[in-house]
Design a protein around this motif. Sequence first.
Motif, PDB file in Angstrom:
ATOM      1  N   ARG A 145     166.308  -2.129 -38.212  1.00 30.20           N
ATOM      2  CA  ARG A 145     166.629  -1.518 -36.924  1.00 30.20           C
ATOM      3  C   ARG A 145     165.659  -0.384 -36.571  1.00 30.20           C
ATOM      4  O   ARG A 145     166.050   0.674 -36.075  1.00 30.20           O
ATOM      5  CB  ARG A 145     168.080  -1.042 -36.892  1.00 30.20           C
ATOM      6  N   THR A 146     164.387  -0.635 -36.834  1.00 25.16           N
ATOM      7  CA  THR A 146     163.324   0.289 -36.450  1.00 25.16           C
ATOM      8  C   THR A 146     162.437  -0.411 -35.431  1.00 25.16           C
ATOM      9  O   THR A 146     161.949  -1.516 -35.691  1.00 25.16           O
ATOM     10  CB  THR A 146     162.480   0.700 -37.668  1.00 25.16           C
ATOM     11  N   CYS A 147     162.219   0.201 -34.282  1.00 26.66           N
ATOM     12  CA  CYS A 147     161.424  -0.418 -33.229  1.00 26.66           C
ATOM     13  C   CYS A 147     159.973  -0.582 -33.703  1.00 26.66           C
ATOM     14  O   CYS A 147     159.345   0.397 -34.105  1.00 26.66           O
ATOM     15  CB  CYS A 147     161.463   0.426 -31.955  1.00 26.66           C
ATOM     16  N   PRO A 148     159.409  -1.807 -33.636  1.00 24.80           N
ATOM     17  CA  PRO A 148     158.029  -2.008 -34.087  1.00 24.80           C
ATOM     18  C   PRO A 148     156.994  -1.423 -33.137  1.00 24.80           C
ATOM     19  O   PRO A 148     155.833  -1.276 -33.507  1.00 24.80           O
ATOM     20  CB  PRO A 148     157.906  -3.531 -34.154  1.00 24.80           C
ATOM     21  N   LYS A 151     167.485  -3.641 -26.424  1.00 22.97           N
ATOM     22  CA  LYS A 151     166.525  -2.784 -25.735  1.00 22.97           C
ATOM     23  C   LYS A 151     166.385  -1.472 -26.491  1.00 22.97           C
ATOM     24  O   LYS A 151     167.376  -0.796 -26.777  1.00 22.97           O
ATOM     25  CB  LYS A 151     166.992  -2.521 -24.305  1.00 22.97           C
ATOM     26  N   CYS A 152     165.157  -1.115 -26.835  1.00 21.73           N
ATOM     27  CA  CYS A 152     164.923   0.144 -27.545  1.00 21.73           C
ATOM     28  C   CYS A 152     165.273   1.306 -26.624  1.00 21.73           C
ATOM     29  O   CYS A 152     164.741   1.410 -25.509  1.00 21.73           O
ATOM     30  CB  CYS A 152     163.463   0.250 -27.987  1.00 21.73           C
ATOM     31  N   PRO A 153     166.159   2.214 -27.037  1.00 22.50           N
ATOM     32  CA  PRO A 153     166.541   3.332 -26.172  1.00 22.50           C
ATOM     33  C   PRO A 153     165.436   4.373 -25.999  1.00 22.50           C
ATOM     34  O   PRO A 153     165.523   5.233 -25.129  1.00 22.50           O
ATOM     35  CB  PRO A 153     167.741   3.942 -26.913  1.00 22.50           C
ATOM     36  N   TYR A 154     164.377   4.265 -26.815  1.00 23.57           N
ATOM     37  CA  TYR A 154     163.309   5.269 -26.764  1.00 23.57           C
ATOM     38  C   TYR A 154     162.133   4.819 -25.892  1.00 23.57           C
ATOM     39  O   TYR A 154     161.667   5.539 -25.034  1.00 23.57           O
ATOM     40  CB  TYR A 154     162.828   5.576 -28.185  1.00 23.57           C
ATOM     41  N   CYS A 155     161.659   3.568 -26.122  1.00 18.09           N
ATOM     42  CA  CYS A 155     160.499   3.099 -25.363  1.00 18.09           C
ATOM     43  C   CYS A 155     160.833   1.979 -24.380  1.00 18.09           C
ATOM     44  O   CYS A 155     159.960   1.514 -23.647  1.00 18.09           O
ATOM     45  CB  CYS A 155     159.401   2.630 -26.312  1.00 18.09           C
ATOM     46  N   SER A 156     162.100   1.513 -24.388  1.00 16.40           N
ATOM     47  CA  SER A 156     162.606   0.488 -23.469  1.00 16.40           C
ATOM     48  C   SER A 156     162.042  -0.907 -23.721  1.00 16.40           C
ATOM     49  O   SER A 156     162.243  -1.811 -22.906  1.00 16.40           O
ATOM     50  CB  SER A 156     162.352   0.882 -21.999  1.00 16.40           C
ATOM     51  N   GLU A 157     161.357  -1.116 -24.833  1.00 22.91           N
ATOM     52  CA  GLU A 157     160.908  -2.462 -25.180  1.00 22.91           C
ATOM     53  C   GLU A 157     162.116  -3.336 -25.517  1.00 22.91           C
ATOM     54  O   GLU A 157     163.073  -2.873 -26.138  1.00 22.91           O
ATOM     55  CB  GLU A 157     159.960  -2.429 -26.377  1.00 22.91           C
ATOM     56  N   VAL A 158     162.057  -4.610 -25.090  1.00 21.00           N
ATOM     57  CA  VAL A 158     163.117  -5.551 -25.408  1.00 21.00           C
ATOM     58  C   VAL A 158     162.745  -6.260 -26.707  1.00 21.00           C
ATOM     59  O   VAL A 158     161.680  -6.868 -26.813  1.00 21.00           O
ATOM     60  CB  VAL A 158     163.329  -6.560 -24.264  1.00 21.00           C
ATOM     61  N   LEU A 159     163.633  -6.178 -27.705  1.00 15.88           N
ATOM     62  CA  LEU A 159     163.328  -6.641 -29.051  1.00 15.88           C
ATOM     63  C   LEU A 159     164.245  -7.786 -29.451  1.00 15.88           C
ATOM     64  O   LEU A 159     165.440  -7.758 -29.154  1.00 15.88           O
ATOM     65  CB  LEU A 159     163.493  -5.486 -30.047  1.00 15.88           C
TER      66      LEU A 159
END
Length: 283
Positions: free
Chosen positions: A48-51, A30-38
């Motif tokens: 390890r960069t959220c798309p 889970k992205c700690p910034y936008c909460s998207e599940v990756l």
Amino acid sequence: MNKNFGKPKSVGENSRRTKKREIPEGLWTKCPYCSEVLFHKELEANLRTCPHCEHHMHISSYDRIFALCDEGSFREFDADMQAVDKLKFKALKSYDEKIKRYRKLTGLNDSVISGTGHLDGQLCSFALMDFRFAAGSMGAVAGEKITRAIEEGLKKKCPVVVFCASGGARMEEGIFSLMQMAKTSAALARLKDENIPYISVLTNPTTGGVTASFATLGDLILAEPKAMIGFAGPRVIKETTRQDLPEGFQTAEFLLDHGLIDRIVPRQQMRQMLIDVLKYLRN
């Protein structure tokens, strides 16, 4: 006699629960910034960069160096160097116990790895801080390994690149930790006298004594997007000054606007940026 009068479970419900148990752990992050599940493998492939929001998560020092260096070119040195509890520090746990726990957690002996590698054929001396080990704190081992990486650049007349990620000086080592600020800075002064390039890359977070020494002494200072960079934390500064802080205070973007850093470079573009800079400096 069976006295279990509970509501019978449907076949569908049992099936769903069975399937849920069968999903292996570690597949999703889970992205700690936008909460998207990756999907974990896709996240690792993306360094390890959220798309979705481009948030740069913590990355291991080895994953970072192997994404940067020419394949098979990295040669680590001083890998066996380990911290010693000179001050016999004891709080809730002894310092030795904490260090053992971090070694088991990360597979590292301390918060820095160092070595030489090539960037598009250009030999460089590297030191990389790993935030997973004691929040990347700078103790005697970290300072010594960074100093030796700088001295390797002096010896081989090659550029030095340091990736910073730290919560600051390591409290358990007291003055031995603070001494590393002067030691690393002195080594960089010798590097400068020989006109050998030093590139500092600031990642999230870069704070405390690391910021006040080698992190901000680069001939070129780069930073990853949204990295927190500063000496004391914003809460401490606000309580000390009793003033509201500007929006975005201590972010890489704020510090770029105010002249502390030279450029913000996304992680996927960092290798090419370093290659381009070193080619320019050679010409």
